[in-house]
Scaffold this motif. Sequence first.
Motif, PDB file in Angstrom:
ATOM      1  N   ASP A  90     -31.217  93.262  11.688  1.00 56.32           N
ATOM      2  CA  ASP A  90     -30.652  92.007  11.180  1.00 56.32           C
ATOM      3  C   ASP A  90     -31.605  90.868  11.534  1.00 56.32           C
ATOM      4  N   SER A  92     -31.557  87.909  10.725  1.00 59.35           N
ATOM      5  CA  SER A  92     -30.890  86.627  10.940  1.00 59.35           C
ATOM      6  C   SER A  92     -30.168  86.562  12.283  1.00 59.35           C
ATOM      7  N   ASN A 123     -37.727  80.160  12.217  1.00 61.88           N
ATOM      8  CA  ASN A 123     -36.556  80.664  11.506  1.00 61.88           C
ATOM      9  C   ASN A 123     -35.258  79.973  11.923  1.00 61.88           C
ATOM     10  N   PHE A 124     -35.224  79.480  13.156  1.00 65.79           N
ATOM     11  CA  PHE A 124     -34.002  78.863  13.677  1.00 65.79           C
ATOM     12  C   PHE A 124     -34.362  77.546  14.363  1.00 65.79           C
TER      13      PHE A 124
END
Length: 246
Positions: A90, A92, A123-124
């Motif tokens: 995953d 995410s 990404n975050f």
Amino acid sequence: MKTRYFILLLSILFTACQSDGDKREATDFFLRGNTKFKEKEYHESIKWYTEAVQKQAQFPDAYYNRGLVYQSLEKNEDALADFNKAVEQDASFAPALFKKTEILQSMDRIDEALASAEVLVKNFPDSSANWSLQGNIQMQKSLWNESLASYDRALALDKNSVETMINQGVVYQELDQLDLAEKMFQKALASGKFKDLIYNNLGYLEIRRMHWDLASKYVKQALEMDPKNPLYVKNWERIQQKSMLE
């Protein structure tokens, strides 16, 4: 000063070929693992998480929680393998990538940790903790300006992050920007958290300035709170040695 997440609820990605019975068993094993983890029965929790992934291979939450257990047991290689598996399953899964980065740092695999941190903040980008972690890793590599930029981003997202303030002060100190370092330490001190650490940092700063009376005051306050801390004792010895020479 570490961030820890624990997944209690499920977001399982079941494959179509698996039976409803396997799904229910995997879920049951996962929840048993959570219960044992909360009870600090770590080896039992590992057993149930392992049962879960054997029933349901695509189960990032189970790999992640098992990684936390391994980390609690200081089995870092096993923890890293599970965090990697969770991220692979995953992309995410931000907490899993955070923990992967953090454990690489703790294992002194700093180049890998920095590469992972760059992916994390890309990404975050809306997490103060992510930017602060990147700043900490950059500081370990003596990338002073880069770490300051990361800490600035972290504090923009969470102005009350005391750990970030302290670490930013340390970077300023390394750059001989002592006034800025003092400002960050005093701001952090006002929070009431990590007071002994901050007093020691302020004491070391005053040692650098050769303000011995003030250095003595701060380090003594740190020692009153943690009298056996080797860093505080070392700074106190420096001050005493200087006093004997005068």
